[in-house]
Design an enzyme around this catalytic site. Structure first.
Site, PDB file in Angstrom:
ATOM      1  N   ASP A   1       7.311 -12.097  -5.251  1.00 54.32           N
ATOM      2  CA  ASP A   1       7.452 -11.130  -6.340  1.00 54.32           C
ATOM      3  C   ASP A   1       8.137 -11.837  -7.493  1.00 54.32           C
ATOM      4  O   ASP A   1       9.286 -12.301  -7.343  1.00 54.32           O
ATOM      5  CB  ASP A   1       8.284  -9.923  -5.888  1.00 54.32           C
ATOM      6  CG  ASP A   1       7.412  -8.731  -5.573  1.00 54.32           C
ATOM      7  OD1 ASP A   1       6.811  -8.189  -6.508  1.00 54.32           O
ATOM      8  OD2 ASP A   1       7.324  -8.365  -4.391  1.00 54.32           O
TER       9      ASP A   1
ATOM     10  N   ASP B   1      13.213 -12.052  -1.489  1.00 58.19           N
ATOM     11  CA  ASP B   1      13.545 -11.794  -2.896  1.00 58.19           C
ATOM     12  C   ASP B   1      14.981 -12.199  -3.221  1.00 58.19           C
ATOM     13  O   ASP B   1      15.825 -12.339  -2.333  1.00 58.19           O
ATOM     14  CB  ASP B   1      13.353 -10.306  -3.208  1.00 58.19           C
ATOM     15  CG  ASP B   1      11.884  -9.921  -3.174  1.00 58.19           C
ATOM     16  OD1 ASP B   1      11.073 -10.665  -3.746  1.00 58.19           O
ATOM     17  OD2 ASP B   1      11.554  -8.886  -2.561  1.00 58.19           O
TER      18      ASP B   1
ATOM     19  N   CYS C   1      17.479   4.693   5.085  1.00 52.19           N
ATOM     20  CA  CYS C   1      16.612   4.050   6.081  1.00 52.19           C
ATOM     21  C   CYS C   1      17.195   4.299   7.468  1.00 52.19           C
ATOM     22  O   CYS C   1      18.391   4.595   7.607  1.00 52.19           O
ATOM     23  CB  CYS C   1      16.572   2.538   5.861  1.00 52.19           C
ATOM     24  SG  CYS C   1      15.993   2.072   4.225  1.00 52.19           S
TER      25      CYS C   1
ATOM     26  N   LYS D   1       3.406  -9.321  -7.956  1.00 48.11           N
ATOM     27  CA  LYS D   1       3.378 -10.113  -6.733  1.00 48.11           C
ATOM     28  C   LYS D   1       2.239 -11.123  -6.844  1.00 48.11           C
ATOM     29  O   LYS D   1       1.150 -10.760  -7.278  1.00 48.11           O
ATOM     30  CB  LYS D   1       3.051  -9.127  -5.616  1.00 48.11           C
ATOM     31  CG  LYS D   1       3.492  -9.480  -4.252  1.00 48.11           C
ATOM     32  CD  LYS D   1       3.061  -8.388  -3.285  1.00 48.11           C
ATOM     33  CE  LYS D   1       4.107  -7.362  -2.966  1.00 48.11           C
ATOM     34  NZ  LYS D   1       4.640  -6.554  -3.964  1.00 48.11           N
TER      35      LYS D   1
ATOM     36  N   ARG E   1      -2.066   1.787  -9.366  1.00 45.77           N
ATOM     37  CA  ARG E   1      -1.201   2.306  -8.309  1.00 45.77           C
ATOM     38  C   ARG E   1       0.233   2.517  -8.800  1.00 45.77           C
ATOM     39  O   ARG E   1       0.682   1.828  -9.723  1.00 45.77           O
ATOM     40  CB  ARG E   1      -1.217   1.410  -7.079  1.00 45.77           C
ATOM     41  CG  ARG E   1      -0.881  -0.042  -7.323  1.00 45.77           C
ATOM     42  CD  ARG E   1      -1.549  -0.894  -6.247  1.00 45.77           C
ATOM     43  NE  ARG E   1      -1.250  -2.298  -6.333  1.00 45.77           N
ATOM     44  CZ  ARG E   1      -1.906  -3.171  -7.081  1.00 45.77           C
ATOM     45  NH1 ARG E   1      -2.894  -2.768  -7.880  1.00 45.77           N
ATOM     46  NH2 ARG E   1      -1.598  -4.446  -7.065  1.00 45.77           N
TER      47      ARG E   1
ATOM     48  N   CYS F   1      18.505  -3.538   6.754  1.00 41.38           N
ATOM     49  CA  CYS F   1      18.235  -4.964   6.904  1.00 41.38           C
ATOM     50  C   CYS F   1      19.195  -5.719   5.990  1.00 41.38           C
ATOM     51  O   CYS F   1      19.363  -5.346   4.819  1.00 41.38           O
ATOM     52  CB  CYS F   1      16.795  -5.258   6.500  1.00 41.38           C
ATOM     53  SG  CYS F   1      15.615  -4.128   7.267  1.00 41.38           S
TER      54      CYS F   1
ATOM     55  N   CYS G   1      17.754  -6.865   2.557  1.00 43.07           N
ATOM     56  CA  CYS G   1      16.945  -5.869   1.843  1.00 43.07           C
ATOM     57  C   CYS G   1      16.842  -6.156   0.347  1.00 43.07           C
ATOM     58  O   CYS G   1      17.845  -6.396  -0.316  1.00 43.07           O
ATOM     59  CB  CYS G   1      17.561  -4.492   2.043  1.00 43.07           C
ATOM     60  SG  CYS G   1      16.699  -3.210   1.115  1.00 43.07           S
TER      61      CYS G   1
ATOM     62  N   ARG H   1       3.763  -0.402 -11.908  1.00 39.57           N
ATOM     63  CA  ARG H   1       3.722  -1.822 -12.233  1.00 39.57           C
ATOM     64  C   ARG H   1       2.292  -2.304 -12.481  1.00 39.57           C
ATOM     65  O   ARG H   1       2.063  -3.213 -13.248  1.00 39.57           O
ATOM     66  CB  ARG H   1       4.323  -2.606 -11.056  1.00 39.57           C
ATOM     67  CG  ARG H   1       4.903  -3.937 -11.389  1.00 39.57           C
ATOM     68  CD  ARG H   1       5.405  -4.684 -10.141  1.00 39.57           C
ATOM     69  NE  ARG H   1       6.099  -3.919  -9.161  1.00 39.57           N
ATOM     70  CZ  ARG H   1       7.422  -3.693  -9.156  1.00 39.57           C
ATOM     71  NH1 ARG H   1       8.182  -4.185 -10.107  1.00 39.57           N
ATOM     72  NH2 ARG H   1       7.973  -2.980  -8.196  1.00 39.57           N
ATOM     73  N   TYR H   2       1.329  -1.724 -11.788  1.00 41.56           N
ATOM     74  CA  TYR H   2      -0.080  -2.134 -11.885  1.00 41.56           C
ATOM     75  C   TYR H   2      -0.895  -0.904 -12.323  1.00 41.56           C
ATOM     76  O   TYR H   2      -0.528   0.232 -11.995  1.00 41.56           O
ATOM     77  CB  TYR H   2      -0.592  -2.598 -10.524  1.00 41.56           C
ATOM     78  CG  TYR H   2       0.240  -3.679  -9.876  1.00 41.56           C
ATOM     79  CD1 TYR H   2       0.103  -5.012 -10.241  1.00 41.56           C
ATOM     80  CD2 TYR H   2       1.172  -3.360  -8.886  1.00 41.56           C
ATOM     81  CE1 TYR H   2       0.871  -5.993  -9.642  1.00 41.56           C
ATOM     82  CE2 TYR H   2       1.944  -4.339  -8.282  1.00 41.56           C
ATOM     83  CZ  TYR H   2       1.789  -5.662  -8.658  1.00 41.56           C
ATOM     84  OH  TYR H   2       2.554  -6.635  -8.073  1.00 41.56           O
TER      85      TYR H   2
ATOM     86  N   ARG I   1      16.123  -4.005  -1.861  1.00 40.79           N
ATOM     87  CA  ARG I   1      16.670  -2.873  -2.634  1.00 40.79           C
ATOM     88  C   ARG I   1      18.081  -2.538  -2.155  1.00 40.79           C
ATOM     89  O   ARG I   1      18.512  -1.400  -2.190  1.00 40.79           O
ATOM     90  CB  ARG I   1      15.755  -1.652  -2.511  1.00 40.79           C
ATOM     91  CG  ARG I   1      14.411  -1.846  -3.165  1.00 40.79           C
ATOM     92  CD  ARG I   1      13.704  -0.528  -3.478  1.00 40.79           C
ATOM     93  NE  ARG I   1      12.449  -0.804  -4.156  1.00 40.79           N
ATOM     94  CZ  ARG I   1      11.240  -0.559  -3.641  1.00 40.79           C
ATOM     95  NH1 ARG I   1      11.118   0.018  -2.470  1.00 40.79           N
ATOM     96  NH2 ARG I   1      10.145  -0.860  -4.333  1.00 40.79           N
TER      97      ARG I   1
HETATM   98  S1  SF4 Z   1      14.031  -3.698   3.849  1.00 39.83           S
HETATM   99 FE1  SF4 Z   1      15.480  -2.285   2.833  1.00 39.83          FE
HETATM  100  S2  SF4 Z   1      14.244  -0.465   2.388  1.00 39.83           S
HETATM  101 FE2  SF4 Z   1      13.140  -1.612   3.979  1.00 39.83          FE
HETATM  102  S3  SF4 Z   1      13.866  -0.778   5.947  1.00 39.83           S
HETATM  103 FE3  SF4 Z   1      15.123  -2.575   5.493  1.00 39.83          FE
HETATM  104  S4  SF4 Z   1      16.929  -1.691   4.440  1.00 39.83           S
HETATM  105 FE4  SF4 Z   1      15.330  -0.133   4.356  1.00 39.83          FE
END
Ligand code: SF4
Length: 356
Positions: A313, A276, A107, A320, A98, A111, A114, A94-95, A116
């Site tokens: 973002d 997000d 994971c 960002k 990096r 979460c 999340c 993206r940049y 993603r």
């Molecule tokens: S935010 Fe998403 S990628 Fe990060 S630890 Fe939580 S579930 Fe996993």
């Protein structure tokens, strides 16, 4: 790649109910969410939850909620535009200086907010050896790439042996100077952040950074702080990542305690993310104006060392940006209005030196 299971990890609605983390009458609701999104709570985080309290800020982050199946029209499967900026599988560029390499899509914990969430989960797989080799070739061929960010999922769920292989491979590229690992593991399963893992992250002549994700001060337990110390003692620089979440940390007292806890664990507060636009996360989002006000209050009460940058973002992969609050505004007469942490404006005249 070898992914070690976490002992006593809760991954099904019935096990959440059996552990007292949700009442039995919510089984149908939890099952409906589990049909769409992954569930995972480690023993370390489950132990922090106050049973029977649906508003518990740790429970809220990991126990599914029927509102996750309600999609706001503004929400997107790929809210930060990873796909648009992905020249090869598993790598995001993206940049200019990096790249991100997504080593795994799993994971230790899942979460509920999340960013993603449409991509991560237990069956979502890891980069194959050929795909990782292609990512290395991509980085090797581009001398402008100064930093490689290892992400996923959570790349630190890999074994220390595999982490050491990744570190060695990237460290052999002369123009890569910084390796940054994004992880929730120091908080989610601190016992897995062993000295062997910490050593595996370090390479002579390179800077290793671990960006530790936590959102509530209770997550920074003594075990989590000890995990951070092991990483720091091995030579890693530690920075934080948090998400501003309604009902978890959207008040000045909690944010103050969280940022102080990070510094006490040797973690420099780095980013406070505006949540997000991932599907089914509207109930988590706090208005940007409230986020800015919280940041203004933090500036007035916290050491500068403990202040993160509040960032957004831009959807579509546009990057960002810091979103304030604004402290300085240019006036029509060329002077500036400078706002102090209590909200009072003062005139600042930007006078040049005699030789300028
Ligand atoms: S935010 Fe998403 S990628 Fe990060 S630890 Fe939580 S579930 Fe996993």
């Amino acid at each position: 790649m070898t992914i070690k299971p976490t002992p006593q990890r809760l991954t099904a609605p019935r096990s959440l109910i059996a552990a007292g983390l949700a009442p039995p009458e919510r089984l149908a609701e939890l099952d409906a969410v589990a049909g769409r999104y992954a569930i995972g709570i480690t023993a370390a985080l489950a132990a922090l939850i106050e049973p029977g309290d649906p508003a518990d800020p740790i429970a809220r982050q990991f126990v599914p909620d029927g509102r996750e199946l309600v999609r706001d029209p503004a929400e997107r499967d790929d809210p930060i535009g990873d796909d648009a900026m992905s020249p090869i599988h598993g790598l995001v560029h993206r940049y200019p200086d990096r790249v991100l390499i997504k080593l795994v899509a799993a994971c230790a914990v899942y979460c509920r907010f999340c960013f993603r969430r449409e991509r991560v989960g237990p069956g979502a797989g890891a980069l194959s050896a050929d795909e990782f080799a292609a990512a290395l070739d991509y980085v090797r061929a581009r001398p402008a790439i100064w930093e490689v960010i290892l992400t996923g999922g959570d790349p630190m769920i890999l074994s220390p042996r595999r982490i050491a292989e990744v570190t060695r491979a990237l460290a052999s590229i002369p123009h890569v100077k910084t390796l940054r690992w994004h992880s929730r593991l120091p908080v989610a399963a601190p016992e897995r952040v062993t000295r062997a893992m910490a050593r595996a992250l370090i390479a002579d002549g390179k800077t290793t950074v671990v960006a530790v994700h936590a959102n509530h001060p209770r997550e920074l337990t003594e075990a989590a702080r000890a995990a951070c110390r092991r990483l720091s003692d091995a030579g890693a620089m530690l920075v934080s990542q948090s998400v501003l979440l309604r009902g978890v940390n959207d008040d000045p007292e909690t944010l103050t305690a969280l940022m102080r806890a990070f510094v006490e664990a040797r973690v420099k507060p780095y980013y406070l993310h505006h949540c997000d636009l991932a599907p089914g996360t509207a109930h988590w989002r706090v208005p940007i104006a409230k986020g800015q006000e919280l940041m203004r209050l933090l500036r007035g009460r916290l050491s500068g060392l403990a202040i993160p940058t509040y960032v957004l973002d831009i959807p579509g992969g546009r990057g960002k940006i810091p979103v304030g609050p604004q402290w300085l505004a240019r006036e029509e007469d060329g002077a500036y209005a400078a706002t102090d942490p209590s909200g009072v404006e003062h005139v600042y005249v930007d006078r040049l030196g005699a030789d300028d």
